[in-house]
Structures are given as structure tokens and as C-alpha cells.
Design a protein around this motif. Structure first.
Motif, PDB file in Angstrom:
ATOM      1  N   SER A 140      -0.787  15.983 -17.038  1.00 46.50           N
ATOM      2  CA  SER A 140      -1.947  15.363 -16.066  1.00 46.50           C
ATOM      3  C   SER A 140      -1.950  14.013 -16.050  1.00 46.50           C
ATOM      4  O   SER A 140      -2.156  13.301 -17.176  1.00 46.50           O
ATOM      5  N   TRP A 141      -2.068  13.329 -15.062  1.00 39.71           N
ATOM      6  CA  TRP A 141      -1.936  11.764 -15.042  1.00 39.71           C
ATOM      7  C   TRP A 141      -2.312  11.247 -13.737  1.00 39.71           C
ATOM      8  O   TRP A 141      -2.095  11.975 -12.777  1.00 39.71           O
ATOM      9  N   GLU A 142      -2.974  10.119 -13.644  1.00 38.82           N
ATOM     10  CA  GLU A 142      -3.435   9.421 -12.578  1.00 38.82           C
ATOM     11  C   GLU A 142      -2.328   8.779 -11.897  1.00 38.82           C
ATOM     12  O   GLU A 142      -1.500   8.093 -12.445  1.00 38.82           O
ATOM     13  N   ARG A 143      -2.250   8.739 -10.551  1.00 36.34           N
ATOM     14  CA  ARG A 143      -1.180   7.719 -10.000  1.00 36.34           C
ATOM     15  C   ARG A 143      -1.586   6.374 -10.002  1.00 36.34           C
ATOM     16  O   ARG A 143      -2.738   6.107 -10.174  1.00 36.34           O
ATOM     17  N   SER A 144      -0.677   5.638 -10.333  1.00 38.27           N
ATOM     18  CA  SER A 144      -0.884   4.164 -10.623  1.00 38.27           C
ATOM     19  C   SER A 144      -1.736   3.579  -9.156  1.00 38.27           C
ATOM     20  O   SER A 144      -1.629   4.067  -8.163  1.00 38.27           O
ATOM     21  N   GLU A 145      -2.359   2.820  -9.333  1.00 37.14           N
ATOM     22  CA  GLU A 145      -3.170   2.016  -8.371  1.00 37.14           C
ATOM     23  C   GLU A 145      -1.906   1.502  -7.396  1.00 37.14           C
ATOM     24  O   GLU A 145      -1.186   0.803  -7.657  1.00 37.14           O
ATOM     25  N   GLN A 146      -2.253   1.617  -6.062  1.00 40.71           N
ATOM     26  CA  GLN A 146      -1.279   1.146  -5.030  1.00 40.71           C
ATOM     27  C   GLN A 146      -1.273  -0.288  -4.875  1.00 40.71           C
ATOM     28  O   GLN A 146      -2.311  -0.967  -4.904  1.00 40.71           O
ATOM     29  N   GLN A 147      -0.180  -0.756  -5.126  1.00 36.36           N
ATOM     30  CA  GLN A 147      -0.037  -2.368  -5.018  1.00 36.36           C
ATOM     31  C   GLN A 147      -0.369  -2.653  -3.504  1.00 36.36           C
ATOM     32  O   GLN A 147      -0.011  -1.898  -2.539  1.00 36.36           O
ATOM     33  N   ALA A 148      -0.993  -3.880  -3.265  1.00 38.76           N
ATOM     34  CA  ALA A 148      -1.434  -4.342  -1.992  1.00 38.76           C
ATOM     35  C   ALA A 148       0.195  -4.414  -1.197  1.00 38.76           C
ATOM     36  O   ALA A 148       0.978  -4.923  -1.615  1.00 38.76           O
ATOM     37  N   ILE A 149       0.006  -4.059   0.130  1.00 36.68           N
ATOM     38  CA  ILE A 149       1.129  -4.009   1.034  1.00 36.68           C
ATOM     39  C   ILE A 149       0.571  -5.114   2.205  1.00 36.68           C
ATOM     40  O   ILE A 149      -0.164  -4.941   2.968  1.00 36.68           O
ATOM     41  N   ASP A 150       1.320  -6.221   1.665  1.00 35.36           N
ATOM     42  CA  ASP A 150       1.168  -7.503   2.761  1.00 35.36           C
ATOM     43  C   ASP A 150       2.533  -7.894   3.203  1.00 35.36           C
ATOM     44  O   ASP A 150       2.663  -8.965   3.832  1.00 35.36           O
ATOM     45  N   ILE A 151       3.381  -7.005   3.018  1.00 36.68           N
ATOM     46  CA  ILE A 151       4.899  -7.280   3.699  1.00 36.68           C
ATOM     47  C   ILE A 151       5.278  -6.121   4.426  1.00 36.68           C
ATOM     48  O   ILE A 151       4.685  -4.991   3.815  1.00 36.68           O
ATOM     49  N   GLU A 152       6.432  -5.905   4.992  1.00 33.47           N
ATOM     50  CA  GLU A 152       6.914  -4.810   5.411  1.00 33.47           C
ATOM     51  C   GLU A 152       7.740  -4.076   4.322  1.00 33.47           C
ATOM     52  O   GLU A 152       8.700  -4.919   3.828  1.00 33.47           O
ATOM     53  N   VAL A 153       7.702  -3.001   4.007  1.00 36.61           N
ATOM     54  CA  VAL A 153       8.081  -2.123   2.952  1.00 36.61           C
ATOM     55  C   VAL A 153       8.777  -0.974   3.622  1.00 36.61           C
ATOM     56  O   VAL A 153       8.131  -0.137   4.096  1.00 36.61           O
ATOM     57  N   LEU A 154      10.291  -0.874   3.362  1.00 36.11           N
ATOM     58  CA  LEU A 154      11.045   0.214   3.864  1.00 36.11           C
ATOM     59  C   LEU A 154      10.924   1.504   2.639  1.00 36.11           C
ATOM     60  O   LEU A 154      11.159   1.058   1.572  1.00 36.11           O
ATOM     61  N   HIS A 155      10.685   2.653   3.240  1.00 40.31           N
ATOM     62  CA  HIS A 155      10.741   3.619   2.338  1.00 40.31           C
ATOM     63  C   HIS A 155      11.663   4.740   2.671  1.00 40.31           C
ATOM     64  O   HIS A 155      11.661   4.905   4.118  1.00 40.31           O
ATOM     65  N   SER A 156      11.967   5.677   2.042  1.00 47.14           N
ATOM     66  CA  SER A 156      12.827   7.006   2.574  1.00 47.14           C
ATOM     67  C   SER A 156      12.139   7.687   3.376  1.00 47.14           C
ATOM     68  O   SER A 156      11.024   7.894   3.122  1.00 47.14           O
ATOM     69  N   VAL A 157      12.717   8.348   4.231  1.00 47.80           N
ATOM     70  CA  VAL A 157      12.085   9.173   5.185  1.00 47.80           C
ATOM     71  C   VAL A 157      11.956  10.684   4.293  1.00 47.80           C
ATOM     72  O   VAL A 157      11.069  11.394   4.844  1.00 47.80           O
ATOM     73  N   GLU A 158      12.473  10.838   3.493  1.00 44.07           N
ATOM     74  CA  GLU A 158      12.053  12.174   2.156  1.00 44.07           C
ATOM     75  C   GLU A 158      10.899  11.810   1.556  1.00 44.07           C
ATOM     76  O   GLU A 158      10.256  12.604   1.014  1.00 44.07           O
ATOM     77  N   ARG A 159      10.245  10.617   1.562  1.00 42.90           N
ATOM     78  CA  ARG A 159       8.892  10.187   0.779  1.00 42.90           C
ATOM     79  C   ARG A 159       8.023  10.303   1.998  1.00 42.90           C
ATOM     80  O   ARG A 159       8.010   9.285   2.857  1.00 42.90           O
ATOM     81  N   PRO A 160       6.763  10.730   1.428  1.00 40.43           N
ATOM     82  CA  PRO A 160       5.741  10.761   2.551  1.00 40.43           C
ATOM     83  C   PRO A 160       4.991   9.517   2.508  1.00 40.43           C
ATOM     84  O   PRO A 160       4.219   9.167   3.419  1.00 40.43           O
ATOM     85  N   ASN A 161       5.015   8.833   1.292  1.00 43.41           N
ATOM     86  CA  ASN A 161       4.131   7.509   1.153  1.00 43.41           C
ATOM     87  C   ASN A 161       5.070   6.439   0.494  1.00 43.41           C
ATOM     88  O   ASN A 161       6.097   6.853  -0.074  1.00 43.41           O
ATOM     89  N   ILE A 162       4.380   5.294   0.377  1.00 45.06           N
ATOM     90  CA  ILE A 162       5.216   4.269  -0.277  1.00 45.06           C
ATOM     91  C   ILE A 162       4.845   4.412  -1.728  1.00 45.06           C
ATOM     92  O   ILE A 162       3.745   4.755  -2.181  1.00 45.06           O
TER      93      ILE A 162
END
Length: 173
Positions: A51-73
Motif C-alpha cells: 500500500s502506498w500513497e500516490r505522490s503529490e501532483q506536480q503543479a500543471i502550469d504548461i501543456e502536458v501531453l499524455h497517453s489516451v491509455e492513461r486517464p490522468n497525468i
């Protein structure tokens, strides 16, 4: 590395030949030394307690492209080269495709090449003239791979000459 149970004959591959002189060759011939053993008998019991907690989300201040297979960044991502210009448009289009699609990877390779040209144009706009010979490793190529260097140079010269000829013929018409 032969053991008592293996003979030099065991080290031959399906193409023939004795490979016992290669360090480590045939190391997994002995079934008692099979490195895939734990995977063959895997039950996933060992991960039930993870069991582990997800790392804190890095601030999104630019456009970040991510895979369509991934639901989130992803929690952490690179920010050094956000998509921009023509290469960015091509990347945005490519990221709409699945990771298993050729329609994703070919445009990404093309976008990398276009981004390189865009970088050179940015350098020229800022008054910096790139030293292609140094930056592309041509000095090392000349020193260690001269034959290929000459072939590449001749190919580039031929393609450039053909382009100039084609463009000059069109302009005369």
C-alpha cells in the motif's frame, strides 16, 4: 561456465557452433539455475500487503501531453520542452492515437526532426549561429567512422543539389 551436468554440446545454439567461450553463455541451461523460476510459479501473494500513497501532483502550469491509455497525468513530468510550433501541433495529433499505433510513433519521430529545425531557426533569430560540426558530433564521426561520414555527406550533397535543381526549374517556368 559449464557445470558437471552440462557439456560443450549443450552450449550450441540452433545455428550450430560452440559458444562456451562467451562468458555467461548457457548459464541458464541447468533447470536448477533457471532465472525465470519465480515468475513461472508466481501467485501474486507477495503484493497483497502493498500500500502506498500516490505522490503529490506536480503543479500543471504548461501543456502536458499524455497517453489516451492513461486517464490522468502522471504525478511528476518534464517541463523543459513543452509542445510548441509545428512540432507541437504534430505531437498533439500523435497523442490522440493509441501507444500501439504506428500513427502515433511516426508523427512523434517527425515532430522531433521538425523541433530540431525549429531550434536552429530560434538560434538564428537570437543571433546565435550553431556550430553544426561540433554539435552533431561530426568531428568524432570523421575521426572514428570516416567511411560513413563521407557516404552521409555525399548523400546530403546529392539531395540538396537535386532540390536546388528542382526548385530552379520550377522558378524558370
Amino acid at each position: 561456465m559449464t557445470t558437471d551436468e552440462t557439456s560443450p554440446e549443450d552450449f550450441k545454439n540452433n545455428r550450430g557452433g560452440d559458444h562456451s567461450h562467451i562468458k555467461g553463455w548457457g548459464i541458464d541451461i541447468d533447470p536448477k539455475n533457471d532465472p525465470t523460476y519465480p515468475l513461472k510459479k508466481r501467485t501474486d501473494e507477495e503484493i497483497k500487503g502493498y500500500s502506498w500513497e500516490r505522490s503529490e501532483q506536480q503543479a500543471i502550469d504548461i501543456e502536458v501531453l499524455h497517453s489516451v491509455e492513461r486517464p490522468n497525468i502522471t504525478a511528476v513530468f518534464g517541463t523543459a520542452a513543452p509542445p510548441r510550433g509545428l512540432s507541437g501541433m504534430i505531437r498533439r495529433h500523435a497523442f490522440k492515437k493509441s501507444e500501439s499505433s504506428l500513427g502515433r510513433w511516426v508523427p512523434l519521430i517527425l515532430a522531433d526532426r521538425i523541433d530540431m529545425v525549429e531550434g536552429v531557426l530560434d538560434d538564428l533569430k537570437q543571433g546565435y549561429i550553431p556550430n553544426f560540426f561540433e554539435e552533431r558530433g561530426l568531428k568524432s564521426e570523421w575521426k572514428y567512422n570516416r567511411k560513413n561520414f563521407i557516404v552521409k555527406t555525399a548523400t546530403v550533397a546529392a539531395v540538396a543539389s537535386a532540390a536546388v535543381l528542382l526548385l530552379s526549374r520550377k522558378s524558370k517556368k
